[in-house]
Design a protein around this motif. Structure first.
Motif, short mmCIF file in Angstrom:
data_model
loop_
_atom_site.label_atom_id
_atom_site.label_comp_id
_atom_site.label_asym_id
_atom_site.label_seq_id
_atom_site.Cartn_x
_atom_site.Cartn_y
_atom_site.Cartn_z
N ALA A 239 40.75 35.42 33.37
CA ALA A 239 39.37 35.86 33.63
C ALA A 239 38.54 34.73 34.23
O ALA A 239 37.77 34.95 35.17
N ALA A 240 38.71 33.50 33.71
CA ALA A 240 37.95 32.37 34.25
C ALA A 240 38.35 32.09 35.70
O ALA A 240 37.49 31.81 36.55
N ALA A 241 39.66 32.19 35.99
CA ALA A 241 40.11 31.97 37.36
C ALA A 241 39.57 33.05 38.29
O ALA A 241 39.15 32.77 39.43
N PHE A 242 39.55 34.29 37.81
CA PHE A 242 39.04 35.38 38.62
C PHE A 242 37.54 35.21 38.90
O PHE A 242 37.08 35.41 40.03
N ILE A 243 36.79 34.83 37.87
CA ILE A 243 35.34 34.63 38.05
C ILE A 243 35.08 33.50 39.03
O ILE A 243 34.20 33.59 39.89
N SER A 244 35.85 32.44 38.90
CA SER A 244 35.67 31.31 39.82
C SER A 244 36.02 31.72 41.24
O SER A 244 35.29 31.40 42.20
N ARG A 245 37.13 32.45 41.39
CA ARG A 245 37.55 32.89 42.73
C ARG A 245 36.54 33.88 43.32
O ARG A 245 36.17 33.78 44.49
N SER A 246 36.10 34.84 42.50
CA SER A 246 35.14 35.83 43.00
C SER A 246 33.79 35.19 43.30
O SER A 246 33.09 35.60 44.24
N GLY A 247 33.42 34.15 42.51
CA GLY A 247 32.17 33.45 42.79
C GLY A 247 32.21 32.75 44.15
O GLY A 247 31.23 32.77 44.90
N THR A 248 33.36 32.14 44.45
CA THR A 248 33.51 31.47 45.75
C THR A 248 33.47 32.48 46.88
O THR A 248 32.80 32.26 47.91
N GLU A 249 34.18 33.61 46.71
CA GLU A 249 34.17 34.65 47.73
C GLU A 249 32.77 35.26 47.89
O GLU A 249 32.34 35.57 49.01
N GLU A 250 32.06 35.43 46.77
CA GLU A 250 30.72 35.99 46.84
C GLU A 250 29.78 35.07 47.62
O GLU A 250 28.97 35.54 48.44
#
Length: 370
Positions: A30-41
């Motif tokens: 979940a932390a990796a996904f949030i970090s990845r989605s934050g960068t993409e956002e």
């Protein structure tokens, strides 16, 4: 028995350890996904801002070229149409959630605090809008039922005088109604809906009037007919408003769907009384709206006159009278502005249609050159 109990305990410990490991892995994912989605956002936000800026610069360049005469008018219209299409995709599509949101304003911050009410998903935004429309539909019936019941009970049960509690309950409901409408409209505005600012200000005035009315002493005796004349007129106006809202809601919904299909409105837009209906329906709705506005101004002036002659001299009467006149004037001005904008738009469409018919009647460009 002891061995069985020991095995059972060991199994529980192993399963607990596996559950902890599974929770840790889930947390890491979940932390990796949030970090990845934050960068993409963040990347999408930058691209959305760049695209919006590019469209704005192209429009400025197009306007400058048209003024200099370096671009043909027909070509300029086609380019403007393409830019409008691109802008609509950005502002009315999923990209809009990555653009900077409109400031929430003092009203929302006062009631909700510093929280973000901008929905990132389009389906959530549309659900907010549909709930707002449903709330307005239900309100139309209540707007008609409540004042009708009070006026009927006044004649049949209360011997021509309203009891204080009944009127205060009605005013408390109006305060709740206008507050909830103002909250919903501010949230819609933050989510991209093109609501005219006046209608939000109108509900602020209505909230203030309902709040002031709650403190107004309206005991009927000994001058019931004079003291409660303003209340009676206001209830009669509320009944007319309920009938008008019932007529408008169906027309408004159909008209908005048509405008969305033609690309003249966004899916998050809402319409109010002065924007409802098509040609035949407007001949019915506009007279009703103007009559309502005139009646609202008459009630406000009657309250002011009542206060000036000394029949009811409380400050609440003066404040309510002023607010009613202000709301009536604001409604009238907005309705007239809408009529003028509609007439200008129709004249532009007629000119465009005439130009197209003229172009179709002429031979092709190559034939004329020969």
């Amino acid at each position: 028995m002891a061995d069985t109990a020991g095995d059972s305990c060991q199994n529980l410990r192993e399963e607990s350890a596996r559950a902890v490991d599974n929770a840790k892995q889930l947390q890491d994912s979940a932390a990796a996904f949030i970090s990845r989605s934050g960068t993409e956002e963040q990347s999408l936000r930058q691209r959305a801002l760049a695209a919006e800026s590019t469209i704005r610069k192209l429009r400025s360049s197009l306007d400058a070229s048209v003024r200099r005469g370096t671009v043909d008018v027909g070509v300029a219209e086609k380019i403007e149409e393409e830019l409008c299409k691109a802008g609509s995709i950005i502002t009315d599509g999923d990209v809009a959630s990555f653009l900077p949101s409109i400031d929430h304003g003092t009203f929302l911050k006062m009631f909700l605090g510093p929280i973000n009410v901008r929905a990132t998903r389009k389906d959530v935004q549309l659900k907010v809008k549909e709930e707002y429309n449903r709330y307005r539909d239900n309100t139309s019936f209540l707007f008609l039922i409540f004042p009708s019941a009070l006026l009927l009970l006044r004649s049949w049960l209360w011997n021509g005088c309203f009891p204080v509690l009944a009127v205060q309950l009605y005013q408390a409901w109006l305060l709740f109604l206008y507050t909830s409408l103002a909250l919903r409209e501010n949230i819609l505005r933050v989510n991209g809906s093109d609501i005219r600012p006046w209608w939000i200000y109108h509900h602020y005035c209505a909230m203030l009037m309902a709040l002031v009315s709650l403190t107004w002493e309206i005991k009927g005796e000994p001058n019931c007919a004079h003291k409660q004349k303003g209340v009676q007129l206001f209830l009669a106006w509320a009944m007319m408003q309920g009938v008008a809202m019932l007529l408008q809601n169906r027309y408004q919904r159909q008209r908005l769907y048509t405008r969305i299909a033609l690309g003249k409105a966004k899916r998050m837009d809402v319409v109010w009384g002065e924007t409802a209906g098509v040609e035949g329906q407007l001949w019915l709705l506009y007279p009703i709206l103007f009559i309502l506005q005139g009646f609202e101004a008459y009630i406000g002036l009657s309250l002011l006159k009542t206060a000036l002659v000394g029949v009811v001299s409380e400050w609440q009467v003066i404040v309510c009278g002023i607010l009613l006149v202000v709301m009536a004037a604001g409604n009238f001005i907005n309705t007239v502005e809408t009529l003028m904008s509609k007439s200008r738009f129709k004249a532009k469409m007629k000119r465009s249609k005439s130009k197209q018919e003229l172009d179709q009647g002429l031979p092709p460009c190559n034939s004329r050159l020969k």
